[in-house]
Write a protein that holds these residues in place. Structure first.
Motif, PDB file in Angstrom:
ATOM      1  N   PRO A 220       0.832  -1.205   0.000  1.00 36.72           N
ATOM      2  CA  PRO A 220       0.000   0.000   0.000  1.00 36.72           C
ATOM      3  C   PRO A 220       0.871   1.261   0.000  1.00 36.72           C
ATOM      4  O   PRO A 220       1.932   1.282   0.636  1.00 36.72           O
ATOM      5  CB  PRO A 220      -0.799  -0.121   1.304  1.00 36.72           C
ATOM      6  CG  PRO A 220      -0.715  -1.554   1.690  1.00 36.72           C
ATOM      7  CD  PRO A 220       0.611  -2.030   1.193  1.00 36.72           C
ATOM      8  N   ILE A 221       0.423   2.294  -0.670  1.00 38.10           N
ATOM      9  CA  ILE A 221       1.196   3.535  -0.755  1.00 38.10           C
ATOM     10  C   ILE A 221       1.448   4.126   0.629  1.00 38.10           C
ATOM     11  O   ILE A 221       2.536   4.650   0.900  1.00 38.10           O
ATOM     12  CB  ILE A 221       0.479   4.554  -1.668  1.00 38.10           C
ATOM     13  CG1 ILE A 221       0.566   4.091  -3.125  1.00 38.10           C
ATOM     14  CG2 ILE A 221       1.073   5.947  -1.509  1.00 38.10           C
ATOM     15  CD1 ILE A 221      -0.193   4.965  -4.105  1.00 38.10           C
ATOM     16  N   PHE A 222       0.471   4.024   1.530  1.00 37.10           N
ATOM     17  CA  PHE A 222       0.641   4.648   2.847  1.00 37.10           C
ATOM     18  C   PHE A 222       1.803   4.049   3.637  1.00 37.10           C
ATOM     19  O   PHE A 222       2.292   4.663   4.591  1.00 37.10           O
ATOM     20  CB  PHE A 222      -0.653   4.575   3.661  1.00 37.10           C
ATOM     21  CG  PHE A 222      -0.994   3.232   4.231  1.00 37.10           C
ATOM     22  CD1 PHE A 222      -0.442   2.796   5.433  1.00 37.10           C
ATOM     23  CD2 PHE A 222      -1.886   2.381   3.575  1.00 37.10           C
ATOM     24  CE1 PHE A 222      -0.762   1.552   5.963  1.00 37.10           C
ATOM     25  CE2 PHE A 222      -2.215   1.142   4.105  1.00 37.10           C
ATOM     26  CZ  PHE A 222      -1.645   0.722   5.299  1.00 37.10           C
ATOM     27  N   ARG A 223       2.270   2.839   3.246  1.00 37.63           N
ATOM     28  CA  ARG A 223       3.377   2.202   3.956  1.00 37.63           C
ATOM     29  C   ARG A 223       4.700   2.377   3.206  1.00 37.63           C
ATOM     30  O   ARG A 223       5.730   1.836   3.636  1.00 37.63           O
ATOM     31  CB  ARG A 223       3.087   0.704   4.104  1.00 37.63           C
ATOM     32  CG  ARG A 223       2.851   0.291   5.505  1.00 37.63           C
ATOM     33  CD  ARG A 223       2.750  -1.141   5.854  1.00 37.63           C
ATOM     34  NE  ARG A 223       2.610  -2.152   4.854  1.00 37.63           N
ATOM     35  CZ  ARG A 223       1.501  -2.869   4.666  1.00 37.63           C
ATOM     36  NH1 ARG A 223       0.418  -2.645   5.387  1.00 37.63           N
ATOM     37  NH2 ARG A 223       1.461  -3.813   3.741  1.00 37.63           N
ATOM     38  N   SER A 224       4.669   3.099   2.099  1.00 42.55           N
ATOM     39  CA  SER A 224       5.837   3.090   1.200  1.00 42.55           C
ATOM     40  C   SER A 224       6.684   4.351   1.298  1.00 42.55           C
ATOM     41  O   SER A 224       6.937   5.010   0.294  1.00 42.55           O
ATOM     42  CB  SER A 224       5.367   2.896  -0.255  1.00 42.55           C
ATOM     43  OG  SER A 224       4.617   4.016  -0.686  1.00 42.55           O
ATOM     44  N   ASP A 225       7.145   4.687   2.513  1.00 41.42           N
ATOM     45  CA  ASP A 225       8.056   5.829   2.592  1.00 41.42           C
ATOM     46  C   ASP A 225       9.401   5.455   1.973  1.00 41.42           C
ATOM     47  O   ASP A 225       9.686   4.273   1.731  1.00 41.42           O
ATOM     48  CB  ASP A 225       8.216   6.313   4.042  1.00 41.42           C
ATOM     49  CG  ASP A 225       8.928   5.316   4.943  1.00 41.42           C
ATOM     50  OD1 ASP A 225      10.045   4.893   4.601  1.00 41.42           O
ATOM     51  OD2 ASP A 225       8.358   4.954   5.989  1.00 41.42           O
ATOM     52  N   GLU A 226      10.217   6.437   1.709  1.00 40.98           N
ATOM     53  CA  GLU A 226      11.435   6.209   0.920  1.00 40.98           C
ATOM     54  C   GLU A 226      12.447   5.306   1.616  1.00 40.98           C
ATOM     55  O   GLU A 226      13.188   4.575   0.956  1.00 40.98           O
ATOM     56  CB  GLU A 226      12.079   7.554   0.541  1.00 40.98           C
ATOM     57  CG  GLU A 226      11.234   8.354  -0.442  1.00 40.98           C
ATOM     58  CD  GLU A 226      10.740   7.509  -1.624  1.00 40.98           C
ATOM     59  OE1 GLU A 226      11.563   6.830  -2.273  1.00 40.98           O
ATOM     60  OE2 GLU A 226       9.524   7.518  -1.891  1.00 40.98           O
ATOM     61  N   ASN A 227      12.513   5.350   2.934  1.00 37.05           N
ATOM     62  CA  ASN A 227      13.425   4.440   3.645  1.00 37.05           C
ATOM     63  C   ASN A 227      13.012   2.987   3.453  1.00 37.05           C
ATOM     64  O   ASN A 227      13.850   2.102   3.220  1.00 37.05           O
ATOM     65  CB  ASN A 227      13.451   4.781   5.136  1.00 37.05           C
ATOM     66  CG  ASN A 227      14.184   6.065   5.429  1.00 37.05           C
ATOM     67  OD1 ASN A 227      15.073   6.462   4.675  1.00 37.05           O
ATOM     68  ND2 ASN A 227      13.805   6.734   6.509  1.00 37.05           N
ATOM     69  N   ILE A 228      11.714   2.749   3.540  1.00 39.36           N
ATOM     70  CA  ILE A 228      11.198   1.388   3.325  1.00 39.36           C
ATOM     71  C   ILE A 228      11.442   0.950   1.890  1.00 39.36           C
ATOM     72  O   ILE A 228      11.870  -0.180   1.630  1.00 39.36           O
ATOM     73  CB  ILE A 228       9.695   1.320   3.670  1.00 39.36           C
ATOM     74  CG1 ILE A 228       9.507   1.410   5.189  1.00 39.36           C
ATOM     75  CG2 ILE A 228       9.065   0.038   3.121  1.00 39.36           C
ATOM     76  CD1 ILE A 228       8.068   1.483   5.638  1.00 39.36           C
ATOM     77  N   MET A 229      11.185   1.848   0.936  1.00 38.70           N
ATOM     78  CA  MET A 229      11.374   1.504  -0.472  1.00 38.70           C
ATOM     79  C   MET A 229      12.836   1.219  -0.786  1.00 38.70           C
ATOM     80  O   MET A 229      13.152   0.343  -1.594  1.00 38.70           O
ATOM     81  CB  MET A 229      10.847   2.621  -1.372  1.00 38.70           C
ATOM     82  CG  MET A 229       9.337   2.817  -1.316  1.00 38.70           C
ATOM     83  SD  MET A 229       8.374   1.295  -1.564  1.00 38.70           S
ATOM     84  CE  MET A 229       8.832   0.865  -3.250  1.00 38.70           C
ATOM     85  N   GLU A 230      13.732   1.935  -0.142  1.00 35.88           N
ATOM     86  CA  GLU A 230      15.163   1.695  -0.357  1.00 35.88           C
ATOM     87  C   GLU A 230      15.560   0.322   0.171  1.00 35.88           C
ATOM     88  O   GLU A 230      16.343  -0.397  -0.463  1.00 35.88           O
ATOM     89  CB  GLU A 230      15.985   2.782   0.335  1.00 35.88           C
ATOM     90  CG  GLU A 230      17.448   2.797  -0.061  1.00 35.88           C
ATOM     91  CD  GLU A 230      17.684   3.053  -1.535  1.00 35.88           C
ATOM     92  OE1 GLU A 230      18.666   2.494  -2.085  1.00 35.88           O
ATOM     93  OE2 GLU A 230      16.900   3.791  -2.154  1.00 35.88           O
ATOM     94  N   SER A 231      15.003  -0.053   1.318  1.00 35.34           N
ATOM     95  CA  SER A 231      15.272  -1.375   1.887  1.00 35.34           C
ATOM     96  C   SER A 231      14.720  -2.476   0.987  1.00 35.34           C
ATOM     97  O   SER A 231      15.385  -3.496   0.748  1.00 35.34           O
ATOM     98  CB  SER A 231      14.647  -1.466   3.277  1.00 35.34           C
ATOM     99  OG  SER A 231      14.792  -2.759   3.815  1.00 35.34           O
TER     100      SER A 231
END
Length: 256
Positions: A220-231
């Motif tokens: 979900p987009i609401f969980r996809s901050d950039e730190n998470i996406m980088e991981s």
């Protein structure tokens, strides 16, 4: 294309319709939608029910896929070379990221989802094995487009692009720029283009520099901050390289 056997083609059309719209259509609905007389469809449906390929709702008299069709599909998956190897890495990706991991192949210029590993998040995206989606708006699909030439992509979408959401890329030239950028950075991504509240990132699985499949994470987009996406990106990058190397070492050139 060779002339199809009409009775067999009708059966496949009926199964495709029922699989895409379970418990939605009655005999009359199916007859109208496929433009096949009810007298022709009725014995087909009765036979498929008897063989447990489909089942009928006892009250609404609508149809859905039956247990025998599921068993046939499972046998197909069991015989796909290399799936177990890839799935073991997908399990690791999910442990590292705690988001759904999916595997797709390119078939008839669409991405087909052939297996997935679910996560333990309380809120997660629903996805279906066997589902096919356009290449142009999915992260998994765009992975395959990076192996297409500009002319091939223009030809593929010469009649335009059908948007799935308000965020879907709607112009071929814009798509070409996205694909070129994906090719340079080595992965593909989409935000809200298939489902308005979902995001996906995908990496290619390559054999001798040819894209065999694509592996990706959806969340979900609401969980996809950039730190998470980088991981997530680092996990997919690591495992896609390991999978590609292992497939090459085992000389696995196809998943189907």
């Amino acid at each position: 294309m060779k002339t199809l056997h009409k009775p067999t083609s009708r059966v496949i059309s009926i199964l495709n319709l029922i699989s895409e719209h379970p418990q939605k259509f009655s005999l009359s609905n199916i007859s109208k939608m496929l433009n096949i007389p009810k007298s022709t469809i009725s014995p087909i449906l009765k036979t498929l029910i008897e063989l447990e390929i489909i089942k009928q709702h006892p009250y609404f008299l609508t149809y859905s896929i039956g247990v025998s069709a599921f068993q046939i599909g499972q046998k197909y998956l069991e015989n796909i070379t290399g799936i177990d190897l890839i799935k073991s890495h997908m399990v690791s990706v999910v442990k590292e990221c705690n988001e759904i991991c999916q595997l797709g192949i390119c078939h008839n210029n669409e991405v087909v989802y052939i297996t997935k590993v679910d996560c333990e998040q309380p809120v997660k995206l629903m996805s279906s094995i066997g589902k096919s989606l356009p290449l142009y708006c999915t992260a998994l699909g765009r992975v395959f487009l990076t192996s297409f030439s500009h002319e091939e992509i223009r030809t593929l979408y010469k009649n335009g692009i059908k948007p799935l959401t308000e965020n879907t890329v709607n112009d071929v030239e814009k798509l070409l720029k996205i694909v070129d950028n994906d090719s340079k950075r080595g992965y593909s991504e989409e935000i809200g283009e298939v489902t308005s509240d979902a995001r996906c990132i995908a990496f290619p699985l390559k054999i001798n520099n040819n894209i065999l499949a694509a592996i990706g994470i959806s969340l979900p987009i609401f969980r996809s901050d950039e730190n998470i996406m980088e991981s997530i990106k680092e996990s997919l990058r690591k495992h896609s390289k390991l999978i590609s190397l292992e497939l090459e070492n085992l000389d696995i050139k196809s998943l189907v």
